[in-house]
Every structure is written in structure tokens, then in C-alpha cells.
Design a protein around this motif. Structure first.
Motif, short mmCIF file in Angstrom:
data_model
loop_
_atom_site.label_atom_id
_atom_site.label_comp_id
_atom_site.label_asym_id
_atom_site.label_seq_id
_atom_site.Cartn_x
_atom_site.Cartn_y
_atom_site.Cartn_z
N GLU A 1 0.84 -1.22 0.00
CA GLU A 1 0.00 0.00 0.00
C GLU A 1 0.86 1.25 0.00
O GLU A 1 0.57 2.24 -0.67
N ARG B 1 4.13 1.55 -0.79
CA ARG B 1 5.33 1.61 -1.62
C ARG B 1 5.32 2.83 -2.55
O ARG B 1 6.28 3.55 -2.66
N GLU B 2 4.15 3.08 -3.14
CA GLU B 2 4.14 4.19 -4.10
C GLU B 2 4.13 5.57 -3.43
O GLU B 2 4.24 6.58 -4.10
N TRP B 3 3.99 5.58 -2.09
CA TRP B 3 4.02 6.88 -1.40
C TRP B 3 5.44 7.39 -1.19
O TRP B 3 5.63 8.55 -0.83
N GLU C 1 4.83 12.63 3.40
CA GLU C 1 4.29 11.70 2.40
C GLU C 1 3.01 11.05 2.91
O GLU C 1 2.04 10.85 2.18
N ASN D 1 -0.71 11.43 1.17
CA ASN D 1 -1.35 10.27 0.57
C ASN D 1 -2.54 9.73 1.35
O ASN D 1 -3.54 9.32 0.78
#
Ligand SMILES: NC(=O)C1=CN([C@@H]2O[C@H](COP(=O)(O)OP(=O)(O)OC[C@H]3O[C@@H](n4cnc5c(N)ncnc54)[C@H](O)[C@@H]3O)[C@@H](O)[C@H]2O)C=CC1
Ligand SMILES: CC(=O)C(=O)O
Ligand SMILES: [Mg+2]
Length: 568
Positions: A369, A371-373, A383, A387
Motif C-alpha cells: 500500500e 510503496r508508491e508513497w 508523504e 497520501n
């Protein structure tokens, strides 16, 4: 050689104090001493003639004089020292002064000045107060308590600290007795807990504070903190002895390090009447402030998205109670947990981290969940806020200025009424000042802080900042438990306490405080006490009959009045 058990110097009969002490011994007993307020007859009976000047004064006369003396003290630290000396000299006078000037003096006796007094403890040391237990002598714990001369039914409350995490200022060794003394002063001022029926305890297990270890004036054990089995055995010996000698006493734990605090509570909470204030008292007062904030925002508890910065004792204690409140509002436990993001030193807590503390594990987020943040430097607070788009941001990190303008403005972009609680104490640790938070959110922020702060005026509206400090909660909780003679302190009692506090707040005026004002602390504590006592009865945890809890709570509250004193 056998130890000689000390005898109490006085006891209470029909509203009078009766004492075997005479002369200077009377003047040296803070709960007996009335100084110039002793009547002529008392002076004759107690051997005080000639030891006091001629005038016979009232408590009011004496309060007027010490209030003037208080104002002659040039700094808050010296005011704190002055009040400590007053408490050691004439306790009724101390509590009358404190109760009459609670808003002015609470910050001096308690948070934030108590932090400074604890740092300076060995230097400002004048006389002892409380029981000092040393890890070097676990088999002397019983003798130490017996030196107080108190009987099995004489104690309602014991506050103990090992001083590993005092407020947000870290390890202060033997000076940690100051937080136990300060917390107890608030119990009495706020909830009328009888100051003759309480004990502050220092659990001196050493200190890792190099400044103390190398300070020639340091009054505690001069070695590093003992950990492991020896520590656990010492705590166990304390609990066994305290509960054996004073079976009716509530054991309050204050300012332990995160792993010890949690472990100790888990070990004893189902066996004895006990709670950890930093985890549970804080969780409940923050829940109370949240319930008010949610009412103002016109949302529901179950709709909150919560970021907690600083996932230690207080942070995870808050997470637990907010999660449970979302469950009471209809969410499944798993869904409620997933509405909370915890950020600590290593950034967002995720389930691939191997070094999480066991109490943090339930809040670890799935690695995928998050990782892309990730920004360039990992998943920090900025971050997570960008998010997760939280409705609430809570600070229990001890990191001053961690809630930056950029982070707060980003949060405020996604939510109409951002709820922001920078809770770290003392003042030099707070994550952001309310005046900034209100300006950065254009007056939309719903703010509460751990330290006391004055109201903030912004674009014509004055915002009262409620103090989300466990001092608004634990005194009433303790009083309710004492009145009910509670066997245990349950989660339900904290929830009842939080709802009782929130129920006292009217949030209809713009800028209204999310919590009751400190001036009303006695009313708040009495209301909390009634709710807690009723909840104890509902859960079959009360050992005293509760026929009229409102009156029972009033009757149980000690008042700072001089009692007649008789020779006995
Ligand atoms: N308002 C209130 O009623 C209360 C406020 N507090 C305050 O909360 C603060 C924390 O107290 P405790 O939970 O007892 O201490 P703690 O030591 O158990 O927790 C502090 C947490 O913050 C984390 N932290 C430290 N530096 C950080 C950083 N740079 N970034 C992210 N996380 C960081 C630590 O790793 C730790 O997990 C203190 O300032 C204390 O005064 C605590 C209890 C009650
Ligand atoms: C208020 C309190 O208990 C703390 O800051 O630790
Ligand atoms: Mg504390």
C-alpha cells in the motif's frame, strides 16, 4: 535488629484531627500544621504557646499572604520551589491556594514547569516527599512503606514512576519522584483525593542520563538502568508489597519507557486495580477532544482517517482508544485499524519492518500500500499526510515544530475541518503552536494541545484551546474508582470517562474549546468520577454499593479546610 514500625502522628475523629505529637513536631507535620491559625486553646493543648506569634489568623488571611509571597518569586521554577516548600509546611494552605488559583498555578505545579523542576531536582532538593525504592534493596520495600506508619485501610492511591520517559524530556532518574508528586497534587486539587491517603513512589532502577551520572549533586542510584529479569522482579516486589499492605489502593503508573510501560500494564491489569496514565488516561482525554471535534466538523467517529506521529506509549494508547471508538460507531475492528497510520522515527510503520515493538504491530501498514508513497527519503510524515489525506493529525513524538506549515497546509487541502492535536509536553517539545495552526488552516483547524496555551484570535474570532492533557481525566477516574472501590480499571471505564468529559462541552459557538476549561476541573472530575463509578458497577467491578453516586462522589471529595486539632 528488627525494624521499628513507624506510627501515624495523627488520625481523624468526628471531623477533628487527633494527634500524639506536641510542640515543633506538630508544626513539622504538613497535614496538621495550621501555623498562626492554631487557636489559643489548641496552642495550649498541643504545646505550641511561645512557638507562634500572638495573632490568631484565619485560612483566608494565610492564603492572602502566601499569594503575595508567590508573586514575589521571579521565575516559574522558583514559584514551583516555593509551592513545594509550602506543601511540605502546611498542606491545607497549599491546596487552598492552588484550588483558588488553578488556572494560574496548575502550569507551575504540573505541566510544563514540573519538567524543569524534575531536571533540577537534585539541585533544588530540600526535603524528601514520598517513598524512594531502590533496585539495590528489593527486600526493603516493605520496610520502606511501613516507615510511613500507614495501616491497610489508609491508602487510596499510589503513583509510581521509574522516570525513564518523563513527559517529553527523557530519563531523569530519581528526580522522577517529581512527576508522581505533581500528578498527586492534581488528583487532590482537581478531584479532592485526600492528600493524606496517597503515596508518591520513586522506583530507582538507575539512569542512563549521563548528565545525572556525572553530577556530584545527583541524589539517586549512580549506575545505568537495570533491565531484564532483575527489573521485572523489582516491579513485581513493588506490586506485591503495595497490594499486600494497602489492598484498597489504586496503582497508577507514570512516565515509564514504552516497552516497560506496556508490559507492566499487560501483566497486572487483570489482576489488580491499576492503569497506565500515559497510555490510557491520555487515550481517553484525546478521545474526549475527538468526540467534540467530530461534532463541530459534522462528521462521525467512523469516518475519521487518523495519522499519529510518535508511536510510543501515548501515541499507541491514543490509537487503541480511537480505534475502539470507531468500532463502537459501527466499524469492524480490522476496518477501524486500517483508518490509522502510525509514523515513528523510521517513517510510516509497515509490516515489513522487523524492529517494531509488539504494541505497534497491529498498526503496521501493508508494505505494498505504502510503496508508491515513498519520497526520495522514505515515507515520512509529509508523504503520509499527502497520501492518506487524514482528517486528524496527532503529535506524541517530542519533536518540536514537526508539524510544518507545508504539512498542515497539505492536510487542510483535503479536509474541511482538520483536527490537529500537537500533544507533546513540555512547551519546548510541542509539534506546532496553535496560533500557527489556526493561521495555516485559515481558522478551520480544530486544535487541542498538551500544554496550557492562551486563546488565539484570528480574523476576528477568538479560539479557546482546550488542554488535551490527561490531567483533565485521571483525577476523576481515580476518584470514581475510589468511590466504587473498583476491583479493576476497565477499558469501559475509560470510554465512560471520555464521553462524560465530551458531554460537558458546548461546541456551538465559533472558536469554542473542544474540552472544558481548567477552571472547571473540579466539576469535570466529579462528572467523570460519577460516570466511572457507574461503569464499574455496570461491569460488576464495584465493591462498594452505589446508591447515590452523585452524592457519594461529593462526599468523598476532600476540601482544603483547617480542621480542629486535639491532643490525643
Ligand atoms: N497531552 C498528554 O496528556 C500527554 C502527552 N504526552 C507527550 O507525548 C510525548 C511522548 O510521550 P510518550 O509516548 O510517553 O513517549 P515515548 O518515548 O513512549 O514515545 C515517543 C515516540 O516518539 C517517537 N519519536 C521520537 N523522535 C521521533 C521523530 N523524529 N520522528 C518520529 N517519531 C519520533 C519515539 O520513537 C517514540 O516511539 C511526550 O512529549 C509527552 O509529554 C504523553 C502523555 C500524555
Ligand atoms: C501529561 C503527561 O502525562 C506526559 O506528558 O507524560
Ligand atoms: Mg506522563
Amino acid at each position: 535488629m528488627t525494624a521499628v514500625a513507624a506510627k501515624r502522628r495523627f488520625w481523624v475523629e468526628d471531623g477533628s484531627s487527633v494527634t500524639s505529637a506536641r510542640g515543633v513536631e506538630v508544626l513539622d507535620t504538613p497535614l496538621l500544621n495550621k501555623n498562626t491559625a492554631f487557636t489559643r486553646q489548641e496552642r495550649a493543648e498541643l504545646g505550641l504557646e511561645g512557638l507562634l506569634p500572638a495573632a490568631v489568623q484565619t485560612l483566608e488571611d494565610r492564603v492572602r499572604r502566601v499569594y503575595e509571597q508567590y508573586h514575589e518569586q521571579p521565575t516559574d521554577l522558583l514559584k514551583n520551589v516555593f509551592l513545594a516548600m509550602l506543601q511540605d509546611n502546611d498542606e491545607v494552605l497549599f491546596y487552598r491556594l492552588l484550588t483558588e488559583h488553578l488556572r494560574e498555578m496548575l502550569p507551575v505545579v504540573y505541566d510544563p514547569t514540573v519538567g524543569e523542576a524534575i531536571k533540577r531536582y537534585s539541585h533544588e532538593y530540600r526535603r524528601p516527599r514520598g517513598v524512594y525504592l531502590s533496585i539495590a534493596e528489593p527486600d526493603r520495600i516493605e520496610a520502606a512503606f511501613q516507615d510511613l506508619g500507614l495501616g491497610a485501610g489508609d491508602v487510596d492511591l499510589i503513583v509510581a514512576s521509574d522516570a525513564e520517559e518523563i513527559l517529553g524530556i527523557g530519563d531523569w532518574g530519581a528526580g522522577g519522584i517529581g512527576i508522581a508528586v505533581g500528578k498527586l497534587a492534581v488528583y487532590t486539587a482537581a478531584a479532592g483525593i485526600d492528600p493524606g491517603r496517597v503515596i508518591p513512589v520513586s522506583l530507582d532502577v538507575g539512569t542512563n542520563n549521563e548528565a545525572l551520572l556525572n553530577d556530584p549533586d545527583y541524589v539517586g542510584n549512580r549506575h545505568s538502568r537495570v533491565r531484564g529479569q532483575r527489573y521485572d522482579d523489582f516491579i513485581d516486589a513493588y506490586v506485591r508489597t503495595a497490594t499486600k499492605l494497602f489492598p484498597g489502593a489504586l496503582l497508577h503508573w507514570e512516565d515509564f519507557g514504552p516497552s516497560n510501560g506496556r508490559r507492566i500494564l499487560e501483566r497486572y491489569r487483570d489482576r489488580i486495580c491499576t492503569f497506565n496514565d500515559d497510555m490510557q488516561g491520555t487515550g481517553a482525554i484525546v478521545l474526549a477532544a475527538t468526540l467534540s471535534a467530530v461534532r463541530v466538523a459534522g462528521t462521525r467517529m467512523r469516518d475519521q482517517r487518523i495519522v499519529i506521529f510518535g508511536a510510543g506509549t501515548a501515541g499507541v494508547g491514543i490509537a487503541d482508544q480511537l480505534r475502539d471508538a470507531m468500532v463502537r460507531d459501527g466499524l469492524e475492528r480490522g476496518d477501524a485499524t486500517r483508518r490509522i497510520w502510525c509514523v515513528d522515527r523510521q517513517g510510516l510503520l509497515t509490516d515489513d519492518m522487523t524492529a517494531l515493538r509488539d504494541f505497534q504491530n497491529p498498526y503496521a501498514r501493508p508494505t505494498a500500500e505504502a510503496r508508491e508513497w515513498a519520497g526520495t527519503g522514505g515515507i515520512g510524515l509529509a508523504e503520509v499526510v499527502a497520501n492518506a489525506q487524514p482528517t486528524m493529525l496527532i503529535g506524541t513524538s517530542t519533536v518540536h515544530r514537526a508539524f510544518t506549515e507545508a504539512i498542515v497546509k497539505e492536510m487542510a487541502r483535503h479536509v474541511d475541518r482538520p483536527i490537529i492535536f500537537p500533544l507533546s509536553n513540555p512547551t519546548e517539545r510541542i509539534e506546532a503552536m496553535p496560533s500557527d495552526l489556526i493561521a495555516w488552516t485559515g481558522g478551520r483547524g480544530l486544535i487541542s494541545t498538551g500544554i496550557p496555551v492562551p486563546p488565539v484570535t484570528y480574523e476576528g474570532v477568538t479560539y479557546a484551546i482546550g488542554q488535551a492533557n490527561n490531567a483533565l481525566l485521571y483525577p476523576g477516574l481515580g476518584l470514581g474508582a475510589v468511590v466504587a472501590r473498583a476491583k479493576r480499571i476497565s477499558d469501559g471505564m475509560f470510554a465512560a470517562a471520555a464521553e462524560a468529559v465530551a458531554g460537558l462541552v458546548s461546541v456551538s459557538t465559533p472558536g469554542a474549546s473542544l474540552l472544558p476549561q481548567v477552571e472547571n476541573l473540579r466539576q469535570v472530575s466529579a462528572t467523570v468520577a460519577v460516570a466511572v463509578a457507574k461503569q464499574a458497577a455496570a461491569e460488576h467491578l464495584a465493591q462498594a454499593p452505589l446508591k447515590d453516586p452523585v452524592q457519594q462522589v461529593q462526599d468523598a471529595m476532600w476540601q482544603p479546610e483547617y480542621r480542629p486539632v486535639r491532643a490525643g
